[in-house]
Design an enzyme around this catalytic site. Sequence first.
Site, short mmCIF file in Angstrom:
data_model
loop_
_atom_site.label_atom_id
_atom_site.label_comp_id
_atom_site.label_asym_id
_atom_site.label_seq_id
_atom_site.Cartn_x
_atom_site.Cartn_y
_atom_site.Cartn_z
N GLN A 36 -3.89 3.47 1.59
CA GLN A 36 -4.25 3.55 3.01
C GLN A 36 -4.37 5.02 3.36
OE1 GLN A 36 -1.16 2.79 5.95
NE2 GLN A 36 -2.62 1.62 7.17
N HIS A 39 0.83 -1.21 0.00
CA HIS A 39 0.00 0.00 0.00
C HIS A 39 0.86 1.25 0.00
CE1 HIS A 39 0.59 -0.55 4.41
NE2 HIS A 39 0.56 0.79 4.45
N GLU A 49 7.54 0.89 4.97
CA GLU A 49 6.92 -0.10 5.84
C GLU A 49 7.06 -1.47 5.20
OE1 GLU A 49 2.57 -0.91 7.98
OE2 GLU A 49 2.76 0.65 6.45
N HIS A 62 3.93 7.29 3.46
CA HIS A 62 4.86 6.16 3.39
C HIS A 62 4.49 5.22 2.26
CE1 HIS A 62 1.63 4.43 5.92
NE2 HIS A 62 1.99 3.27 5.38
N GLU A 65 -8.25 4.90 9.92
CA GLU A 65 -7.79 4.62 8.57
C GLU A 65 -8.84 3.93 7.73
OE1 GLU A 65 -5.31 0.73 8.39
OE2 GLU A 65 -4.65 1.84 10.16
#
Length: 147
Positions: free
Chosen positions: A60, A7, A134, A84, A43
């Site tokens: 996301q 994502h 991530e 991110h 989220e």
Amino acid sequence: MLTRIDHIGIACFDLDKTVEFYRATYGFEVFHSEVNEEQGVREAMLKINETSDGGASYLQLLEPTREDSAVGKWLAKNGEGVHHIAFGTEDVQGDSEAIRGKGVRVLYDQPRTGSMGSSITFLHPKDCHGVLTELVTSNPDQSTAPH
């Protein structure tokens, strides 16, 4: 090691308004939503497509639930936008240890629980050319049914 872009995290001030933008503009629907108290965010995961490894790729959308959360601090400094990028992996712990061995700082000693019951950790943006990165191991029970 890494199997897909899991994502892209986008920080926003108003989750509902941002979801509506992505729905109206691109036709993306909310696949899953939750509040992550530990990370201080509300989220929504918008599913983009399935992937060849059985996972999926998502946007996301992240709205802070408190100003002192990482996303809240980031929004105050940078405004809305890409926060991110997350890469999928079958073994977040093993891959993060291998990456740590290459001199990249891993932000958590042990993976934490992320969206939809996934296992996650982050890599320091200063070691990744300015990109907060991530690593995600999906929870196989959560990857196919909307919530």
